[in-house]
Design a protein around this motif. Structure first.
Motif, PDB file in Angstrom:
ATOM      1  N   ARG A 281     -14.586 -82.407 -50.018  1.00  0.00           N
ATOM      2  CA  ARG A 281     -14.557 -82.142 -48.585  1.00  0.00           C
ATOM      3  C   ARG A 281     -14.260 -83.442 -47.863  1.00  0.00           C
ATOM      4  NH1 ARG A 281     -19.624 -79.820 -45.394  1.00  0.00           N
ATOM      5  NH2 ARG A 281     -20.298 -81.959 -45.707  1.00  0.00           N
ATOM      6  N   LEU A 282     -13.274 -83.400 -46.982  1.00  0.00           N
ATOM      7  CA  LEU A 282     -12.916 -84.558 -46.179  1.00  0.00           C
ATOM      8  C   LEU A 282     -13.613 -84.533 -44.827  1.00  0.00           C
ATOM      9  CD1 LEU A 282      -9.068 -84.688 -46.846  1.00  0.00           C
ATOM     10  CD2 LEU A 282     -10.879 -86.005 -47.968  1.00  0.00           C
ATOM     11  N   SER A 283     -13.779 -83.323 -44.296  1.00  0.00           N
ATOM     12  CA  SER A 283     -14.383 -83.181 -42.979  1.00  0.00           C
ATOM     13  C   SER A 283     -15.076 -81.827 -42.884  1.00  0.00           C
ATOM     14  CB  SER A 283     -13.302 -83.283 -41.891  1.00  0.00           C
ATOM     15  OG  SER A 283     -13.837 -82.998 -40.623  1.00  0.00           O
ATOM     16  N   ALA A 284     -16.214 -81.794 -42.211  1.00  0.00           N
ATOM     17  CA  ALA A 284     -16.930 -80.538 -42.009  1.00  0.00           C
ATOM     18  C   ALA A 284     -16.173 -79.611 -41.080  1.00  0.00           C
ATOM     19  CB  ALA A 284     -18.326 -80.807 -41.456  1.00  0.00           C
ATOM     20  N   PHE A 285     -15.216 -80.164 -40.320  1.00  0.00           N
ATOM     21  CA  PHE A 285     -14.459 -79.347 -39.382  1.00  0.00           C
ATOM     22  C   PHE A 285     -12.968 -79.553 -39.600  1.00  0.00           C
ATOM     23  CE2 PHE A 285     -18.536 -80.190 -37.424  1.00  0.00           C
ATOM     24  CZ  PHE A 285     -18.969 -78.893 -37.177  1.00  0.00           C
ATOM     25  N   GLY A 286     -12.242 -78.430 -39.608  1.00  0.00           N
ATOM     26  CA  GLY A 286     -10.794 -78.465 -39.719  1.00  0.00           C
ATOM     27  C   GLY A 286     -10.175 -78.294 -38.347  1.00  0.00           C
ATOM     28  N   ALA A 287      -9.071 -77.558 -38.288  1.00  0.00           N
ATOM     29  CA  ALA A 287      -8.373 -77.335 -37.031  1.00  0.00           C
ATOM     30  C   ALA A 287      -9.229 -76.558 -36.040  1.00  0.00           C
ATOM     31  CB  ALA A 287      -7.058 -76.606 -37.290  1.00  0.00           C
ATOM     32  N   THR A 288     -10.150 -75.754 -36.550  1.00  0.00           N
ATOM     33  CA  THR A 288     -11.080 -75.021 -35.704  1.00  0.00           C
ATOM     34  C   THR A 288     -12.476 -75.191 -36.297  1.00  0.00           C
ATOM     35  OG1 THR A 288     -10.766 -72.972 -36.926  1.00  0.00           O
ATOM     36  CG2 THR A 288      -9.344 -73.311 -35.015  1.00  0.00           C
ATOM     37  N   ALA A 289     -13.484 -74.889 -35.514  1.00  0.00           N
ATOM     38  CA  ALA A 289     -14.863 -75.095 -35.950  1.00  0.00           C
ATOM     39  C   ALA A 289     -15.249 -74.210 -37.129  1.00  0.00           C
ATOM     40  CB  ALA A 289     -15.814 -74.850 -34.784  1.00  0.00           C
ATOM     41  N   CYS A 290     -14.529 -73.124 -37.352  1.00  0.00           N
ATOM     42  CA  CYS A 290     -14.879 -72.208 -38.438  1.00  0.00           C
ATOM     43  C   CYS A 290     -14.271 -72.607 -39.778  1.00  0.00           C
ATOM     44  CB  CYS A 290     -14.502 -70.775 -38.074  1.00  0.00           C
ATOM     45  SG  CYS A 290     -12.753 -70.543 -37.755  1.00  0.00           S
ATOM     46  N   LYS A 291     -13.530 -73.731 -39.803  1.00  0.00           N
ATOM     47  CA  LYS A 291     -12.917 -74.181 -41.046  1.00  0.00           C
ATOM     48  C   LYS A 291     -13.317 -75.629 -41.348  1.00  0.00           C
ATOM     49  CE  LYS A 291      -8.971 -72.771 -39.344  1.00  0.00           C
ATOM     50  NZ  LYS A 291      -7.547 -72.621 -39.111  1.00  0.00           N
ATOM     51  N   ALA A 292     -13.344 -75.984 -42.621  1.00  0.00           N
ATOM     52  CA  ALA A 292     -13.589 -77.348 -43.074  1.00  0.00           C
ATOM     53  C   ALA A 292     -12.328 -77.857 -43.764  1.00  0.00           C
ATOM     54  CB  ALA A 292     -14.771 -77.385 -44.043  1.00  0.00           C
ATOM     55  N   LEU A 293     -12.172 -79.176 -43.792  1.00  0.00           N
ATOM     56  CA  LEU A 293     -10.983 -79.767 -44.407  1.00  0.00           C
ATOM     57  C   LEU A 293     -11.349 -80.311 -45.784  1.00  0.00           C
ATOM     58  CD1 LEU A 293      -8.005 -80.532 -44.082  1.00  0.00           C
ATOM     59  CD2 LEU A 293      -8.766 -82.678 -43.057  1.00  0.00           C
ATOM     60  N   TYR A 294     -10.573 -79.899 -46.788  1.00  0.00           N
ATOM     61  CA  TYR A 294     -10.768 -80.334 -48.176  1.00  0.00           C
ATOM     62  C   TYR A 294      -9.488 -80.961 -48.697  1.00  0.00           C
ATOM     63  CZ  TYR A 294     -15.255 -78.010 -48.864  1.00  0.00           C
ATOM     64  OH  TYR A 294     -16.578 -77.666 -48.802  1.00  0.00           O
TER      65      TYR A 294
ATOM     66  N   ALA B 282      -6.551 -82.799 -57.933  1.00  0.00           N
ATOM     67  CA  ALA B 282      -5.516 -82.619 -58.953  1.00  0.00           C
ATOM     68  C   ALA B 282      -4.119 -82.758 -58.348  1.00  0.00           C
ATOM     69  CB  ALA B 282      -5.674 -81.259 -59.629  1.00  0.00           C
ATOM     70  N   CYS B 283      -3.815 -81.951 -57.325  1.00  0.00           N
ATOM     71  CA  CYS B 283      -2.472 -82.001 -56.735  1.00  0.00           C
ATOM     72  C   CYS B 283      -2.412 -82.875 -55.486  1.00  0.00           C
ATOM     73  CB  CYS B 283      -1.945 -80.597 -56.442  1.00  0.00           C
ATOM     74  SG  CYS B 283      -2.760 -79.734 -55.075  1.00  0.00           S
ATOM     75  N   ARG B 284      -3.581 -83.373 -55.044  1.00  0.00           N
ATOM     76  CA  ARG B 284      -3.727 -84.289 -53.911  1.00  0.00           C
ATOM     77  C   ARG B 284      -3.382 -83.673 -52.561  1.00  0.00           C
ATOM     78  NH1 ARG B 284      -7.120 -87.640 -55.279  1.00  0.00           N
ATOM     79  NH2 ARG B 284      -6.470 -89.098 -53.697  1.00  0.00           N
ATOM     80  N   GLU B 285      -3.210 -82.367 -52.512  1.00  0.00           N
ATOM     81  CA  GLU B 285      -2.869 -81.694 -51.264  1.00  0.00           C
ATOM     82  C   GLU B 285      -4.126 -81.372 -50.448  1.00  0.00           C
ATOM     83  OE1 GLU B 285       0.095 -80.769 -49.779  1.00  0.00           O
ATOM     84  OE2 GLU B 285       1.019 -82.024 -51.315  1.00  0.00           O
ATOM     85  N   PRO B 286      -4.074 -81.601 -49.129  1.00  0.00           N
ATOM     86  CA  PRO B 286      -5.188 -81.174 -48.285  1.00  0.00           C
ATOM     87  C   PRO B 286      -5.100 -79.663 -48.042  1.00  0.00           C
ATOM     88  CG  PRO B 286      -3.483 -82.160 -46.943  1.00  0.00           C
ATOM     89  CD  PRO B 286      -3.034 -82.285 -48.384  1.00  0.00           C
TER      90      PRO B 286
END
Length: 165
Positions: free
Chosen positions: A137-150, A154-158
């Motif tokens: 997990r990179l961030s508890a929040f992604g583009a919206t509050a209901c998503k997290a950023l990972y 292996a493939c290094r893709e976010p």
């Protein structure tokens, strides 16, 4: 009623346009009244900025299909949970590149907000691109509050993960 549900399946969520509002479980009921249809909606969270857009799009779709007049009612209790996302919705999330949420164990359903540093977590979602279990997990929040950023190690893709709540 079946026709109204079929029309609502075509209304896309404005924040995750790969899913319909039905796939997300936002549409709770369609009720036929003498003066028209009532569409009961439960937003994904009470402060969701897309709620008004969703309500407008739902009513416009019903009207344009000739099923109006219609009104929308917001029902906030019980609160929406990611368990309401359909199996089809979970499949569409993965195809769109967002890791779908798993079921929330009962003991984890009410949790205080906590902040964490980056770490590899055995319960982290698999990468929706390559399927690897090695993600962080990179961030508890992604583009919206209901998503997290990972990120996949292996493939290094976010990628985003729809948080289970």
């Amino acid at each position: 009623m079946e026709r109204a549900w079929a029309v609502l399946q075509t209304v896309l969520d404005p924040e995750v346009p790969a899913l319909s509002v039905c796939d997300l479980g936002i549409v709770r009921e369609v009720i036929e009244h003498a003066d028209g249809l009532e569409v009961v909606l439960t937003p994904t969270y009470s402060g969701c900025p897309a709620t008004e857009v969703i309500e407008r799009d739902v009513l416009a779709a019903i009207e344009s299909a000739g099923l109006g007049p219609a009104r929308a009612t917001l029902r906030r209790a019980p609160a929406w949970t990611t368990d309401w996302i359909s199996a089809e919705g979970r499949r569409k999330l993965a195809e769109y590149g967002i890791a779908p949420p798993g079921a929330v164990p009962r003991e984890q359903q009410v949790q205080p907000v906590r902040f964490f540093g980056r770490r590899i977590d055995a319960s982290a979602p698999n990468c929706p691109r390559c399927g690897s279990e090695q993600t962080e997990r990179l961030s508890a929040f992604g583009a919206t509050a209901c998503k997290a950023l990972y990120r996949c190690l292996a493939c290094r893709e976010p990628f985003e993960h729809f948080k289970p709540i």
